[in-house]
Design an enzyme around this catalytic site. Sequence first.
Site, mmCIF file in Angstrom:
data_model
loop_
_atom_site.group_PDB
_atom_site.id
_atom_site.type_symbol
_atom_site.label_atom_id
_atom_site.label_comp_id
_atom_site.label_asym_id
_atom_site.label_seq_id
_atom_site.Cartn_x
_atom_site.Cartn_y
_atom_site.Cartn_z
ATOM 1 N N THR A 175 0.832 -1.200 0.000
ATOM 2 C CA THR A 175 0.000 0.000 0.000
ATOM 3 C C THR A 175 0.866 1.249 0.000
ATOM 4 O OG1 THR A 175 -1.658 -1.133 1.269
ATOM 5 C CG2 THR A 175 -1.566 1.244 1.572
ATOM 6 N N VAL A 204 -11.979 -6.000 3.040
ATOM 7 C CA VAL A 204 -11.359 -4.701 3.311
ATOM 8 C C VAL A 204 -10.283 -4.914 4.368
ATOM 9 C CG1 VAL A 204 -11.759 -2.388 4.253
ATOM 10 C CG2 VAL A 204 -13.461 -3.423 2.746
ATOM 11 N N THR A 226 1.467 -0.786 6.347
ATOM 12 C CA THR A 226 1.361 -1.607 5.148
ATOM 13 C C THR A 226 1.550 -3.052 5.563
ATOM 14 O OG1 THR A 226 2.254 -1.954 2.921
ATOM 15 C CG2 THR A 226 3.827 -1.301 4.616
ATOM 16 N N GLY A 227 1.133 -3.963 4.699
ATOM 17 C CA GLY A 227 1.265 -5.378 5.034
ATOM 18 C C GLY A 227 -0.100 -6.013 5.232
ATOM 19 N N GLY A 229 -3.322 -6.503 6.332
ATOM 20 C CA GLY A 229 -4.192 -5.571 7.035
ATOM 21 C C GLY A 229 -4.942 -6.169 8.207
HETATM 22 N N1 ASP Z 1 -2.445 -3.258 4.083
HETATM 23 C C1 ASP Z 1 -3.001 -3.610 2.807
HETATM 24 C C2 ASP Z 1 -4.220 -4.444 3.018
HETATM 25 O O1 ASP Z 1 -4.222 -5.292 3.881
HETATM 26 C C3 ASP Z 1 -2.076 -4.314 1.923
HETATM 27 C C4 ASP Z 1 -0.637 -3.902 1.978
HETATM 28 O O2 ASP Z 1 -0.285 -2.850 2.421
HETATM 29 O O3 ASP Z 1 0.246 -4.655 1.592
HETATM 30 O O4 ASP Z 1 -5.172 -4.294 2.284
#
Ligand code: ASP
Length: 315
Positions: A175, A204, A226-227, A229
Amino acid sequence: MLKLSALAAVLPLSNLFEKTQAAKVDKPIVLSTWDFGVQANEAAWKVLSANGRALDAVETGARVPEADPKITTVGFGGAPDRDGRVTLDACIMDEHGNCGAVASIEHIMHPVSVARKVMENTPHVMLVGDGATQFALESGFPRENLLTPESEKAWKKWLETSRYKPVINVENHDTIGIIAMDSSGNLSGACTTSGLAYKMHGRVGDSPIIGAGLYVDNEIGAATSTGLGEEVVRIVGCHLVVELMRQGNPPEQACRIAVERIVKKQPQKSKDIQVGFLALNKRGEYGAYCLQKGFNYAVYSNSIKNRLLDSKSYY
Ligand code: ASP
């Protein structure tokens, strides 16, 4: 140079404290997650260096990866869900605690700007699904096809096995979270994503959830994440990071404590997933921390001209 004691003679003490503190702040400053954060910062810096508002800077920055079809984790060209639909999530928050968000919005290239319209033009904080799309269209955003031929091809390939296990640091997520302080010392942030590639329709994550994927408190600081969620939502990650800064933790340490909380709650699972936090405090200090090696972020200020830095990691 005037000695502090001499200054104290002419200024009230509180005023002196503010002046000496203010002298240290490297502002304006903008930070963005991942390597595409460099381009986002570039655009945001144009706003900040012209004495613009942090809110305008983070929106401008976030729109860069949203419009880039080569970035398959944000906006146009983002990987679709398992049904082949590109559904996007975004949020934005300003220095007054105003915030807006959209989740699972379709056919709109700039969800971050729709989130801002939710914040400014409605009495609500979040619109989702068809309601979000309808609001965007009524607000004048063009309806667009966001599924590029490349993303469609990759999705069809994925359909051959339909294996769905979120893994670390690969192109199925990432993200853009962007946080900034402007030359007036005000903070704002934004976050925008296509979420996990091939997610269940309607899924979501943390990114559009105020407090999870983004939080701004103009007295203290701002954080974004990020990561995976789901793990960030479980600890209300970015609100936690800001509250840890309020308790006196420097940004990197606040991010580290939040990551450690994820590990504590899910010790086994935390070995196979990625989560990263990025934080900025009111003094212009910043830091990041993540679960697995590989998370990086871009910083742009007067003293650091858009450098990509590696975050420290728990594992
Ligand atoms: N955090 C985002 C989600 O879970 C994905 C990401 O940042 O890699 O939708």
